[in-house]
Design a protein around this motif. Sequence first.
Motif, short mmCIF file in Angstrom:
data_model
loop_
_atom_site.label_atom_id
_atom_site.label_comp_id
_atom_site.label_asym_id
_atom_site.label_seq_id
_atom_site.Cartn_x
_atom_site.Cartn_y
_atom_site.Cartn_z
N LEU A 123 -77.93 5.73 -9.99
CA LEU A 123 -78.11 6.49 -11.22
C LEU A 123 -77.02 7.53 -11.40
CD1 LEU A 123 -81.97 7.15 -11.07
CD2 LEU A 123 -80.78 5.50 -12.54
N THR A 124 -76.62 7.75 -12.62
CA THR A 124 -75.73 8.84 -12.97
C THR A 124 -76.18 9.47 -14.28
OG1 THR A 124 -73.44 9.53 -13.40
CG2 THR A 124 -74.07 7.33 -14.15
N ASN A 125 -75.98 10.76 -14.40
CA ASN A 125 -76.27 11.48 -15.65
C ASN A 125 -75.01 11.72 -16.48
OD1 ASN A 125 -78.89 11.68 -14.73
ND2 ASN A 125 -78.69 13.78 -14.03
N CYS A 126 -73.88 11.28 -15.96
CA CYS A 126 -72.59 11.66 -16.55
C CYS A 126 -72.01 10.58 -17.44
CB CYS A 126 -71.60 12.00 -15.44
SG CYS A 126 -72.02 13.52 -14.57
N VAL A 127 -71.08 11.01 -18.28
CA VAL A 127 -70.31 10.08 -19.10
C VAL A 127 -69.49 9.20 -18.17
CG1 VAL A 127 -68.53 9.90 -20.87
CG2 VAL A 127 -70.21 11.77 -20.97
N ILE A 128 -69.48 7.89 -18.43
CA ILE A 128 -68.84 6.93 -17.54
C ILE A 128 -68.27 5.79 -18.39
CG2 ILE A 128 -70.93 5.56 -17.16
CD1 ILE A 128 -70.13 5.34 -14.20
N PRO A 129 -67.21 5.14 -17.95
CA PRO A 129 -66.69 4.00 -18.71
C PRO A 129 -67.77 2.96 -18.99
CG PRO A 129 -65.09 4.63 -17.06
CD PRO A 129 -66.31 5.47 -16.81
N LYS A 130 -67.76 2.43 -20.20
CA LYS A 130 -68.80 1.49 -20.63
C LYS A 130 -68.89 0.29 -19.69
CE LYS A 130 -69.90 -1.71 -24.37
NZ LYS A 130 -69.41 -2.33 -25.63
N ASP A 131 -67.74 -0.20 -19.18
CA ASP A 131 -67.78 -1.41 -18.37
C ASP A 131 -68.40 -1.20 -17.00
OD1 ASP A 131 -65.78 -0.01 -17.06
OD2 ASP A 131 -64.17 -1.37 -17.61
N GLN A 132 -68.72 0.06 -16.65
CA GLN A 132 -69.39 0.34 -15.38
C GLN A 132 -70.90 0.54 -15.55
OE1 GLN A 132 -67.36 3.16 -12.84
NE2 GLN A 132 -65.37 2.61 -13.69
N ILE A 133 -71.38 0.50 -16.79
CA ILE A 133 -72.81 0.62 -17.06
C ILE A 133 -73.45 -0.76 -16.95
CG2 ILE A 133 -74.55 1.28 -18.75
CD1 ILE A 133 -72.45 3.14 -19.99
N ILE A 134 -74.54 -0.86 -16.22
CA ILE A 134 -75.25 -2.13 -16.07
C ILE A 134 -76.29 -2.20 -17.18
CG2 ILE A 134 -76.59 -3.59 -14.51
CD1 ILE A 134 -75.35 -2.03 -12.18
N LEU B 231 -67.99 9.91 -7.70
CA LEU B 231 -68.05 10.82 -6.56
C LEU B 231 -69.33 11.63 -6.62
CD1 LEU B 231 -64.35 12.09 -6.61
CD2 LEU B 231 -65.34 10.45 -5.02
N LYS B 232 -69.78 12.08 -5.46
CA LYS B 232 -71.00 12.89 -5.39
C LYS B 232 -70.64 14.36 -5.32
CE LYS B 232 -74.69 11.25 -3.49
NZ LYS B 232 -75.63 11.39 -4.62
N VAL B 233 -71.21 15.13 -6.24
CA VAL B 233 -71.05 16.59 -6.26
C VAL B 233 -72.43 17.18 -6.11
CG1 VAL B 233 -70.22 18.58 -7.54
CG2 VAL B 233 -69.08 16.38 -7.81
N GLY B 234 -72.72 17.74 -4.92
CA GLY B 234 -74.10 18.15 -4.64
C GLY B 234 -74.99 16.94 -4.64
N GLU B 235 -75.99 16.92 -5.53
CA GLU B 235 -76.89 15.77 -5.65
C GLU B 235 -76.54 14.88 -6.84
OE1 GLU B 235 -79.19 15.02 -3.37
OE2 GLU B 235 -78.38 16.73 -2.27
N SER B 236 -75.47 15.19 -7.54
CA SER B 236 -75.12 14.45 -8.78
C SER B 236 -74.02 13.43 -8.53
CB SER B 236 -74.66 15.45 -9.86
OG SER B 236 -75.67 16.38 -10.16
N ASN B 237 -74.17 12.27 -9.16
CA ASN B 237 -73.13 11.24 -9.14
C ASN B 237 -72.26 11.44 -10.38
OD1 ASN B 237 -74.16 10.03 -6.79
ND2 ASN B 237 -75.60 8.79 -7.97
N VAL B 238 -71.00 11.77 -10.15
CA VAL B 238 -70.13 12.22 -11.25
C VAL B 238 -68.90 11.31 -11.35
CG1 VAL B 238 -68.79 14.14 -12.20
CG2 VAL B 238 -70.86 14.60 -10.88
N TYR B 239 -68.63 10.85 -12.57
CA TYR B 239 -67.38 10.14 -12.84
C TYR B 239 -66.37 11.16 -13.36
CZ TYR B 239 -63.98 6.79 -14.50
OH TYR B 239 -62.81 6.08 -14.69
N PHE B 240 -65.19 11.18 -12.74
CA PHE B 240 -64.14 12.11 -13.13
C PHE B 240 -63.04 11.40 -13.88
CE2 PHE B 240 -66.14 14.53 -9.73
CZ PHE B 240 -66.10 15.84 -10.22
N PHE B 241 -62.68 11.96 -15.05
CA PHE B 241 -61.58 11.43 -15.85
C PHE B 241 -60.28 12.16 -15.48
CE2 PHE B 241 -65.41 10.67 -18.30
CZ PHE B 241 -65.23 9.38 -18.76
#
Length: 222
Positions: A155-166, A212-222
Amino acid sequence: MKALSFRASGDFARFRCPYTTTSALTYTVMHPIAIKGLIGALMGIDYKDLYEYTKEMKIGIEVLKPIKKDTQSFNLVPQIKNNGSPTFPSRIEFLRDVGYRIYVMDSEEKLKEIKKILINRSYIFTPYLGASEHIAKLNFESIEEVTKVSEDVGLTNCVIPKDQIILEDNQEVQLCLDRIPIKNEKNREYIKYEKVGFAPGGSMVAQLKSVLKVGESNVYFF
């Protein structure tokens, strides 16, 4: 490596799509280039130095509130004769009641400087959300270690490239999709775009190979 996180919110925001002029449309989400400009304003970075200051900076974005758009009509003052008319009508699109959690990854020294400015609220220039009339309210959250994500899917709460969303695993999730600028040149011209997706105020299932994981969050970095 560490990442700083802070919240940015406001009553209105506008991140104008460059291909629109008098009938201005806005991107659905605050994009990485706008966030770098916001950070530059906080730190008092001269515009001519902003590109170099933020060149190595990585940005993650979490949308905290539902997307709400308004369109308002304005009478604008023309800069040319405009057939003798003193004004001309224009419809402009806004985002309303916005909230973001922003992650910034850069050198530890730079993150400490940004943290100090955020905590003391000693902004050099007034921070705003895309347009100078939309003042931003900012709140520092934390500086945390950045680590690799162990799982391939999660799971991620962050904005992420569309092709990585299932997509098949997110049929009950309200997803928003957009194509946003993620890279620009020194002259402000956008040179790279990305199709992205996000779940406002929620999470979605995605591939985590580039996350990448920042604390407990899964974050995609642009």
